[in-house]
Design a protein around this motif. Structure first.
Motif: not given
Length: 242
Positions: A149-158, A161-169
């Motif tokens: 889904a290309h999503t990130v959540q921290r403690a349930g909160v969306p 992130l940019g595309a490169k940030e997501f790829a790096l993470l």
């Protein structure tokens, strides 16, 4: 994640590259076996998508060479990556063809024409197996990353992130707790033809720390970056929301 597409049909290669880049991959395309072998010998890739009918031979020959490779270029002893996941994509739809491809070292086999979403799902499954994961999402403390889904959540909160940030993470989480050098991260995020600023990785790391907390990504000065195997106790941050 960086993908090598070995395909000599310009239309197929272009469409496939667009779909992969939209999904967050850095993509390089080679139209011949020789060009593909050269690319594999100088840069690390996370996955290879391999056509079989190529101008200078059969893709199975490249696969056999990759899987049996023992001698490495001086100074690049880790290349080519012999255990890299390989997906064969071909018009050869006979059972014997599929058996030959899989027994020849391929991790999966898809017949042309194929749906781009199915191809991406197969790639995610291959990469998940390669990293030893069984869950479709990656969890690290209260951080949840969903590659599909290309999503990130921290403690349930969306968290946006940019595309490169997501790829790096994603790259750092899948490698944890291995330290990845700046050059290795650049190779994972950028293809041969993509412009790259000298401080691009530092900028992406800075943005990830601002959005997800300073303690997530650790720095080994002069070596690289890593995410610890175990997450630190989360601390509240005002940047968790998009």
């Amino acid at each position: 994640m960086r993908a090598l597409v070995v395909e000599d049909d310009p239309g197929i290669a272009s469409g496939l590259s667009a779909s992969l880049r939209q999904a967050g991959y850095a993509v390089d395309v080679c139209a011949t076996l020789q060009a593909a072998w050269t690319a594999l010998s100088v840069e690390p890739f996370d996955v290879m998508l391999l056509d079989l009918g190529l101008p200078d031979g059969d893709g199975l020959d490249l696969l056999a060479r990759l899987r049996s490779q023992t001698e490495r270029p001086a100074g690049r002893e880790h290349l080519p990556q012999t255990n890299m996941p390989v997906l064969i994509m071909t018009a050869r739809d006979g059972v014997s063809d599929r058996i030959s491809g899989l027994d020849g070292g391929a991790d999966d086999y898809i017949v042309k024409p194929f749906d781009a979403n199915e191809l991406l799902a197969r790639l995610r499954a291959m990469l998940r197996r390669a990293s030893g994961r069984s869950k479709p999402v990656i969890e690290h403390g209260d951080l949840v990353l969903d590659p599909a889904a290309h999503t990130v959540q921290r403690a349930g909160v969306p968290v946006a992130l940019g595309a490169k940030e997501f790829a790096l993470l994603l790259t750092l989480l899948q490698a944890r707790p291995q330290v990845l050098s700046k050059s290795r991260l650049e190779s994972a995020l950028y293809g041969f033809d993509e412009a790259l600023d000298s401080n691009a990785i530092e900028v992406h790391v800075h943005h990830l720390r601002r959005k997800l907390g300073e303690s997530l990504i650790k720095t080994v000065r002069g070596v690289g970056y890593f995410v610890p195997r175990e997450a630190d106790t989360p601390t509240p941050t005002s940047a968790t929301a998009p």
